[in-house]
Design a protein around this motif. Structure first.
Motif, PDB file in Angstrom:
ATOM      1  N   VAL A 174      13.075  -6.072  -0.888  1.00 33.30           N
ATOM      2  CA  VAL A 174      12.004  -7.020  -0.577  1.00 33.30           C
ATOM      3  C   VAL A 174      10.664  -6.344  -0.831  1.00 33.30           C
ATOM      4  CG1 VAL A 174      13.408  -8.232   1.126  1.00 33.30           C
ATOM      5  CG2 VAL A 174      11.888  -6.408   1.877  1.00 33.30           C
ATOM      6  N   ALA A 175       9.716  -7.130  -1.313  1.00 35.38           N
ATOM      7  CA  ALA A 175       8.403  -6.587  -1.654  1.00 35.38           C
ATOM      8  C   ALA A 175       7.329  -7.586  -1.265  1.00 35.38           C
ATOM      9  CB  ALA A 175       8.339  -6.276  -3.149  1.00 35.38           C
ATOM     10  N   ASP A 176       6.404  -7.160  -0.424  1.00 35.23           N
ATOM     11  CA  ASP A 176       5.313  -8.018   0.042  1.00 35.23           C
ATOM     12  C   ASP A 176       4.065  -7.722  -0.775  1.00 35.23           C
ATOM     13  OD1 ASP A 176       3.601  -9.648   1.394  1.00 35.23           O
ATOM     14  OD2 ASP A 176       4.018  -8.854   3.386  1.00 35.23           O
ATOM     15  N   GLY A 182      -0.378  -6.391  -5.509  1.00 36.97           N
ATOM     16  CA  GLY A 182      -1.682  -6.843  -5.037  1.00 36.97           C
ATOM     17  C   GLY A 182      -2.745  -5.770  -5.007  1.00 36.97           C
ATOM     18  N   ASN A 183      -2.350  -4.503  -5.017  1.00 40.87           N
ATOM     19  CA  ASN A 183      -3.307  -3.408  -4.935  1.00 40.87           C
ATOM     20  C   ASN A 183      -3.467  -2.692  -6.282  1.00 40.87           C
ATOM     21  OD1 ASN A 183      -5.080  -1.947  -3.202  1.00 40.87           O
ATOM     22  ND2 ASN A 183      -3.637  -0.228  -3.169  1.00 40.87           N
ATOM     23  N   LEU A 184      -3.046  -3.370  -7.371  1.00 40.79           N
ATOM     24  CA  LEU A 184      -3.036  -2.732  -8.685  1.00 40.79           C
ATOM     25  C   LEU A 184      -3.832  -3.555  -9.689  1.00 40.79           C
ATOM     26  CD1 LEU A 184       0.808  -1.960  -8.790  1.00 40.79           C
ATOM     27  CD2 LEU A 184      -1.009  -0.373  -8.123  1.00 40.79           C
ATOM     28  N   ASP A 185      -4.332  -2.896 -10.745  1.00 35.33           N
ATOM     29  CA  ASP A 185      -4.979  -3.632 -11.822  1.00 35.33           C
ATOM     30  C   ASP A 185      -3.940  -4.453 -12.576  1.00 35.33           C
ATOM     31  OD1 ASP A 185      -4.110  -2.146 -14.467  1.00 35.33           O
ATOM     32  OD2 ASP A 185      -4.614  -0.558 -13.039  1.00 35.33           O
ATOM     33  N   SER A 186      -4.384  -5.418 -13.362  1.00 35.97           N
ATOM     34  CA  SER A 186      -3.470  -6.386 -13.963  1.00 35.97           C
ATOM     35  C   SER A 186      -2.455  -5.737 -14.902  1.00 35.97           C
ATOM     36  CB  SER A 186      -4.266  -7.459 -14.716  1.00 35.97           C
ATOM     37  OG  SER A 186      -5.072  -6.874 -15.726  1.00 35.97           O
ATOM     38  N   PHE A 232       0.822  -1.215   0.000  1.00 36.93           N
ATOM     39  CA  PHE A 232       0.000   0.000   0.000  1.00 36.93           C
ATOM     40  C   PHE A 232       0.858   1.268   0.000  1.00 36.93           C
ATOM     41  CE2 PHE A 232      -2.744  -3.326   1.719  1.00 36.93           C
ATOM     42  CZ  PHE A 232      -3.841  -3.209   0.873  1.00 36.93           C
ATOM     43  N   PHE A 233       2.071   1.159  -0.557  1.00 32.02           N
ATOM     44  CA  PHE A 233       2.938   2.286  -0.898  1.00 32.02           C
ATOM     45  C   PHE A 233       3.580   2.977   0.305  1.00 32.02           C
ATOM     46  CE2 PHE A 233      -0.936   2.834  -3.801  1.00 32.02           C
ATOM     47  CZ  PHE A 233      -0.609   1.734  -4.578  1.00 32.02           C
ATOM     48  N   GLN A 234       2.768   3.365   1.308  1.00 36.03           N
ATOM     49  CA  GLN A 234       3.268   3.991   2.536  1.00 36.03           C
ATOM     50  C   GLN A 234       4.087   5.256   2.265  1.00 36.03           C
ATOM     51  OE1 GLN A 234       2.126   2.895   5.252  1.00 36.03           O
ATOM     52  NE2 GLN A 234       1.566   0.783   4.900  1.00 36.03           N
ATOM     53  N   LEU A 235       3.644   6.060   1.314  1.00 36.04           N
ATOM     54  CA  LEU A 235       4.310   7.340   1.050  1.00 36.04           C
ATOM     55  C   LEU A 235       3.809   8.398   2.026  1.00 36.04           C
ATOM     56  CD1 LEU A 235       4.070   7.408  -2.855  1.00 36.04           C
ATOM     57  CD2 LEU A 235       5.981   6.621  -1.452  1.00 36.04           C
ATOM     58  N   ILE A 236       4.650   9.386   2.322  1.00 31.80           N
ATOM     59  CA  ILE A 236       4.231  10.526   3.151  1.00 31.80           C
ATOM     60  C   ILE A 236       3.377  11.453   2.285  1.00 31.80           C
ATOM     61  CG2 ILE A 236       4.991  12.432   4.600  1.00 31.80           C
ATOM     62  CD1 ILE A 236       5.778   9.662   5.647  1.00 31.80           C
ATOM     63  N   PRO A 237       2.097  11.638   2.609  1.00 30.54           N
ATOM     64  CA  PRO A 237       1.182  12.335   1.692  1.00 30.54           C
ATOM     65  C   PRO A 237       1.494  13.808   1.479  1.00 30.54           C
ATOM     66  CG  PRO A 237       0.103  11.887   3.795  1.00 30.54           C
ATOM     67  CD  PRO A 237       1.402  11.132   3.816  1.00 30.54           C
ATOM     68  N   THR A 238       2.188  14.437   2.437  1.00 33.93           N
ATOM     69  CA  THR A 238       2.482  15.868   2.305  1.00 33.93           C
ATOM     70  C   THR A 238       3.804  16.140   1.592  1.00 33.93           C
ATOM     71  OG1 THR A 238       3.483  15.837   4.515  1.00 33.93           O
ATOM     72  CG2 THR A 238       1.145  16.465   4.360  1.00 33.93           C
ATOM     73  N   LEU A 239       4.505  15.083   1.193  1.00 31.16           N
ATOM     74  CA  LEU A 239       5.780  15.234   0.497  1.00 31.16           C
ATOM     75  C   LEU A 239       5.638  14.828  -0.961  1.00 31.16           C
ATOM     76  CD1 LEU A 239       8.290  13.706   3.095  1.00 31.16           C
ATOM     77  CD2 LEU A 239       7.584  16.092   2.847  1.00 31.16           C
ATOM     78  N   THR A 240       6.360  15.513  -1.835  1.00 32.76           N
ATOM     79  CA  THR A 240       6.357  15.130  -3.242  1.00 32.76           C
ATOM     80  C   THR A 240       7.091  13.799  -3.426  1.00 32.76           C
ATOM     81  OG1 THR A 240       8.443  16.259  -3.723  1.00 32.76           O
ATOM     82  CG2 THR A 240       6.416  17.565  -3.917  1.00 32.76           C
ATOM     83  N   VAL A 293       7.229   5.270  -7.074  1.00 33.05           N
ATOM     84  CA  VAL A 293       7.914   6.131  -6.103  1.00 33.05           C
ATOM     85  C   VAL A 293       8.408   5.287  -4.930  1.00 33.05           C
ATOM     86  CG1 VAL A 293       7.691   8.095  -4.534  1.00 33.05           C
ATOM     87  CG2 VAL A 293       6.573   8.161  -6.766  1.00 33.05           C
ATOM     88  N   ALA A 294       7.577   4.333  -4.494  1.00 35.82           N
ATOM     89  CA  ALA A 294       7.965   3.452  -3.388  1.00 35.82           C
ATOM     90  C   ALA A 294       9.196   2.611  -3.758  1.00 35.82           C
ATOM     91  CB  ALA A 294       6.796   2.541  -3.009  1.00 35.82           C
ATOM     92  N   ILE A 295       9.275   2.191  -5.012  1.00 33.47           N
ATOM     93  CA  ILE A 295      10.456   1.453  -5.469  1.00 33.47           C
ATOM     94  C   ILE A 295      11.680   2.355  -5.457  1.00 33.47           C
ATOM     95  CG2 ILE A 295      11.509   0.322  -7.474  1.00 33.47           C
ATOM     96  CD1 ILE A 295       8.666  -0.690  -8.181  1.00 33.47           C
TER      97      ILE A 295
END
Length: 259
Positions: free
Chosen positions: A185-187, A191-195, A109-117, A171-173
């Motif tokens: 590592v990637a869990d 899973g949260n994306l379209d095919s 689920f990415f876990q990006l900081i929403p207030t940062l670019t 961005v997470a990558i």
């Protein structure tokens, strides 16, 4: 894919030195008056610069295994050696330092900081991780390089809310590789994306092995698992399929200790 000498890419990875060795790994939890096995007697190795899949249905122990490989969780018994270093022998503080230097994590689920670019999210990873050995003045260039490798550099100044799910995962990558760790590592990274987007993100992750990374990913998608150079399959906490050549071809922790 064929290598110049005619060997398959899979075989080339099979002859690479082991980066991670897992031997007789088990994990149990206590619930009231009984012990519940999560993983039972798991043994395998992961070659360096390999695209490695941990496959299995929900509840098979995939995420628990990944957490132990990164030192987030501890096994009940068994050994995990990273370049010959035993993770169980390390303190929590030592493990945290080790993880910061050696492991980049991509979350479902990415876990990006929403207030940062996008750029600022990667720069924050450099700040928290010590800059990957670079001087501070080099961080911005490094962050942009990571965004370019993840194919998202053209959106560096967008906030996460302005990005699609696939773009946020890119961005997470980029953030995961910011400090130049040898292992990503990637869990369930797709899973949260379209095919269609999932395929593109997987290709981006897989391409990191060409830059010297070892990529370990958890998936319940057999099609994605079959694209790995090496893989193991779990079911109900047990190893049901693995690269047996890797296991039989490596010396055990016990054998090395006796030498």
């Amino acid at each position: 894919m064929q290598a110049p000498d005619g060997k398959s890419e899979r075989n080339l990875h099979a002859t690479s030195p082991s980066l991670v060795e897992v031997e007789c790994l088990s994990r149990t939890i206590r619930s009231r008056n009984r012990t519940i096995p999560i993983l039972e007697n798991i043994t395998f190795t992961i070659p360096a610069h390999c695209l490695f899949a941990i496959n299995g249905p929900s509840g098979s122990g995939k995420s628990t295994l990944l957490n132990m490989l990164t030192g987030i969780d501890r096994p009940s018994s068994g050994h995990i050696l990273f370049c010959g270093q035993e993770l169980r022998a390390m303190s929590e503080n030592a493990l945290a330092r080790w993880r910061g230097r050696h492991v980049g994590i991509v979350f479902q689920f990415f876990q990006l900081i929403p207030t940062l670019t996008a750029l600022e999210n990667v720069l924050l990873a450099l700040e928290l991780g010590g800059g990957g050995g670079l001087k501070r003045r080099q961080w911005r260039e490094r962050a942009m390089t990571c965004l370019e490798l993840a194919q998202i550099n053209d959106l560096a100044h967008r906030l996460p809310s302005e990005l699609s799910g696939g773009e946020q995962q890119r961005v997470a990558i980029a953030r995961a590789i910011a400090n130049d760790p040898p292992v990503i590592v990637a869990d369930e990274p797709t899973g949260n994306l379209d095919s269609r987007t999932a395929h593109q993100i997987f290709e981006t992750l897989a391409s990191l092995t060409q830059h010297g990374k070892t990529v370990i990913y958890v998936t319940h998608d057999r099609e994605l698992a079959e694209q790995a150079h090496e893989r193991i399959d779990l079911c109900d906490g047990q190893l049901v399929k693995s690269n047996l050549a890797q296991i039989s071809g490596s010396k055990s922790h016990t054998e090395r200790t006796m030498q």
